[in-house]
Motif scaffolding. Structure first.
Motif, PDB file in Angstrom:
ATOM      1  N   ASP A  85       9.298  10.921   3.770  1.00 49.85           N
ATOM      2  CA  ASP A  85       8.988  10.634   5.055  1.00 49.85           C
ATOM      3  C   ASP A  85       9.809   9.903   5.840  1.00 49.85           C
ATOM      4  OD1 ASP A  85       8.839   8.249   3.638  1.00 49.85           O
ATOM      5  OD2 ASP A  85       6.583   7.577   4.569  1.00 49.85           O
TER       6      ASP A  85
ATOM      7  N   VAL B   4      -2.945   7.017   6.303  1.00 45.76           N
ATOM      8  CA  VAL B   4      -4.028   7.747   5.531  1.00 45.76           C
ATOM      9  C   VAL B   4      -5.234   6.796   5.816  1.00 45.76           C
ATOM     10  CG1 VAL B   4      -2.196   8.012   3.694  1.00 45.76           C
ATOM     11  CG2 VAL B   4      -3.820   6.058   3.596  1.00 45.76           C
TER      12      VAL B   4
ATOM     13  N   ARG C  96      -2.863  -2.139   8.651  1.00 48.30           N
ATOM     14  CA  ARG C  96      -2.116  -1.465   9.513  1.00 48.30           C
ATOM     15  C   ARG C  96      -3.075  -0.820  10.663  1.00 48.30           C
ATOM     16  NH1 ARG C  96       2.107   0.478   5.879  1.00 48.30           N
ATOM     17  NH2 ARG C  96       3.623   1.814   7.068  1.00 48.30           N
TER      18      ARG C  96
ATOM     19  N   LEU D 145       0.392   3.997  -3.004  1.00 50.56           N
ATOM     20  CA  LEU D 145       0.339   5.461  -2.469  1.00 50.56           C
ATOM     21  C   LEU D 145       1.455   6.178  -2.896  1.00 50.56           C
ATOM     22  CD1 LEU D 145      -0.955   4.737   1.273  1.00 50.56           C
ATOM     23  CD2 LEU D 145      -2.116   5.856  -0.407  1.00 50.56           C
TER      24      LEU D 145
ATOM     25  N   GLN E 277      -8.944  -1.910   9.505  1.00 53.80           N
ATOM     26  CA  GLN E 277      -8.467  -2.209   8.143  1.00 53.80           C
ATOM     27  C   GLN E 277      -8.634  -4.014   8.056  1.00 53.80           C
ATOM     28  OE1 GLN E 277      -4.727  -0.834   6.704  1.00 53.80           O
ATOM     29  NE2 GLN E 277      -5.305   1.209   7.264  1.00 53.80           N
TER      30      GLN E 277
ATOM     31  N   THR F 233       0.836  -1.313   0.034  1.00 55.71           N
ATOM     32  CA  THR F 233       0.002  -0.008   0.150  1.00 55.71           C
ATOM     33  C   THR F 233       0.859   1.239  -0.114  1.00 55.71           C
ATOM     34  OG1 THR F 233      -0.439  -0.385   2.282  1.00 55.71           O
ATOM     35  CG2 THR F 233      -2.075  -0.767   0.872  1.00 55.71           C
ATOM     36  N   GLY F 234       1.988   1.219   0.579  1.00 59.88           N
ATOM     37  CA  GLY F 234       2.892   2.468   0.649  1.00 59.88           C
ATOM     38  C   GLY F 234       3.278   2.500  -0.757  1.00 59.88           C
TER      39      GLY F 234
ATOM     40  N   PHE G 248       0.066  -3.648   4.863  1.00 62.23           N
ATOM     41  CA  PHE G 248      -1.390  -3.692   5.046  1.00 62.23           C
ATOM     42  C   PHE G 248      -1.907  -4.957   5.422  1.00 62.23           C
ATOM     43  CE2 PHE G 248      -5.446  -4.930   3.357  1.00 62.23           C
ATOM     44  CZ  PHE G 248      -6.333  -3.920   3.767  1.00 62.23           C
TER      45      PHE G 248
ATOM     46  N   MET H 118       1.022  11.452   4.357  1.00 65.59           N
ATOM     47  CA  MET H 118       2.220  10.683   4.285  1.00 65.59           C
ATOM     48  C   MET H 118       3.578  11.651   4.943  1.00 65.59           C
ATOM     49  SD  MET H 118       1.454   8.616   0.802  1.00 65.59           S
ATOM     50  CE  MET H 118       2.920   7.386   0.955  1.00 65.59           C
TER      51      MET H 118
HETATM   52  P1  AMP Z   1       5.208   2.249   4.097  1.00 60.11           P
HETATM   53  O1  AMP Z   1       5.940   2.375   2.574  1.00 60.11           O
HETATM   54  O2  AMP Z   1       4.713   0.829   4.148  1.00 60.11           O
HETATM   55  O3  AMP Z   1       6.165   2.553   5.153  1.00 60.11           O
HETATM   56  O4  AMP Z   1       4.157   3.402   4.070  1.00 60.11           O
HETATM   57  C1  AMP Z   1       4.675   4.552   3.722  1.00 60.11           C
HETATM   58  C2  AMP Z   1       3.304   5.704   4.132  1.00 60.11           C
HETATM   59  O5  AMP Z   1       2.127   5.140   3.576  1.00 60.11           O
HETATM   60  C3  AMP Z   1       2.730   5.506   5.978  1.00 60.11           C
HETATM   61  O6  AMP Z   1       3.597   6.183   6.717  1.00 60.11           O
HETATM   62  C4  AMP Z   1       1.252   5.692   5.767  1.00 60.11           C
HETATM   63  O7  AMP Z   1       1.481   7.203   5.528  1.00 60.11           O
HETATM   64  C5  AMP Z   1       1.119   5.368   4.154  1.00 60.11           C
HETATM   65  N1  AMP Z   1       0.520   3.893   4.376  1.00 60.11           N
HETATM   66  C6  AMP Z   1       0.958   2.817   3.545  1.00 60.11           C
HETATM   67  N2  AMP Z   1       0.220   1.610   3.774  1.00 60.11           N
HETATM   68  C7  AMP Z   1      -0.743   2.266   4.893  1.00 60.11           C
HETATM   69  C8  AMP Z   1      -2.124   1.451   5.402  1.00 60.11           C
HETATM   70  N3  AMP Z   1      -2.280   0.234   5.320  1.00 60.11           N
HETATM   71  N4  AMP Z   1      -2.756   2.319   6.063  1.00 60.11           N
HETATM   72  C9  AMP Z   1      -2.585   3.624   6.100  1.00 60.11           C
HETATM   73  N5  AMP Z   1      -1.417   4.253   5.701  1.00 60.11           N
HETATM   74  C10 AMP Z   1      -0.580   3.441   4.906  1.00 60.11           C
END
Ligand code: AMP
Length: 219
Positions: free
Chosen positions: A163, A60, A116, A36, A120, A32-33, A114, A54
């Motif tokens: 981030d 989110v 998280r 997004l 969900q 999901t990251g 996911f 983010m």
């Molecule tokens: P990651 O790449 O998995 O570290 O995700 C980067 C960012 O995307 C997180 O810090 C959140 O802002 C958002 N994000 C990714 N997956 C999720 C999720 N399952 N629920 C909510 N926000 C998510």
């Protein structure tokens, strides 16, 4: 067709390990990251909505991420493949860049980042019922807190992720403790949680994960 969740705190190595496992076991890797970040990079309306969230290190909305997963599950196998996977499939089939890709049977999927939140998890269960899928396992990569912090700082020095700054990293870890850690208890209760020691080198963790996956996928 299996559905496997790879769970872990920021810095646990979910993304790296999910990529290696997807390659080795021919799984679809849904992050999901990544989805997004793609939306943000393409400047889509969804990307514009989530960009600041983010960048602050907040999670989110549940509806948004579950919507992305639902869309991915609705698309055909080949639409789920990223460019690199498509190239590998083309090479393996001796196809040119414009030839249509052959459809393959329903793939097994590894979910990275996911679910998280507990909400969900519940939404995913509902989605699986609708799509006639079932959750086979939740594999948690366990890494001690101090090692997580060390790794994220190391990654921050080389990554160009917006981030990955000091303040945002701290906030992402707070979000994890408050909203994501309860997901572990949710799956522990239902007996679907498998914990793997992720404190060592990437290759050591990968060997452990491969043993679990090998067992899961041939059952
Ligand atoms: P990651 O790449 O998995 O570290 O995700 C980067 C960012 O995307 C997180 O810090 C959140 O802002 C958002 N994000 C990714 N997956 C999720 C999720 N399952 N629920 C909510 N926000 C998510």
């Amino acid at each position: 067709m299996k559905n496997i969740i790879l769970f872990g705190a920021p810095g646990a190595g979910k993304g790296t390990q999910a990529t290696l496992l997807a390659e080795k076991f021919d799984l679809i890797h849904l992050s999901t990251g990544e989805m997004l970040r793609n939306e943000v990079a393409q400047g889509t309306p969804l990307g514009l909505r989530v960009k600041d969230i983010m960048n602050r290190g907040d999670l989110v909305g549940d509806d948004i991420v579950v919507g992305l997963i639902a869309k991915a599950l609705d698309s055909g196998r080949n639409e789920l493949l990223d460019e690199w996977d498509q190239l590998r499939l083309r090479r393996a089939c001796g196809l040119g860049p414009d030839d249509p890709l052959p459809e393959k049977p329903q793939p097994s999927i590894i979910y990275d980042g996911f679910p998280r939140t507990v909400q969900q998890c519940q939404m995913l269960e509902f989605l699986f019922q609708k799509k006639q899928r079932k959750l086979d396992a939740v594999i948690s990569i366990d890494v001690p807190q101090e090692e997580l912090v060390r790794r994220i700082h190391e990654r921050a020095m080389v990554s160009n992720r917006s981030d990955d700054t000091e303040e945002v990293i701290r906030h992402r870890l707070e979000e994890y403790e408050a909203k994501t850690r309860p997901v572990l208890d949710y799956y522990k209760v239902s007996g679907r949680l498998i914990s793997v020691d992720g404190s060592g080198e990437i290759s050591e963790t990968n060997t452990r994960l491969c043993q679990v996956l090998q067992y899961m996928l041939t059952r």
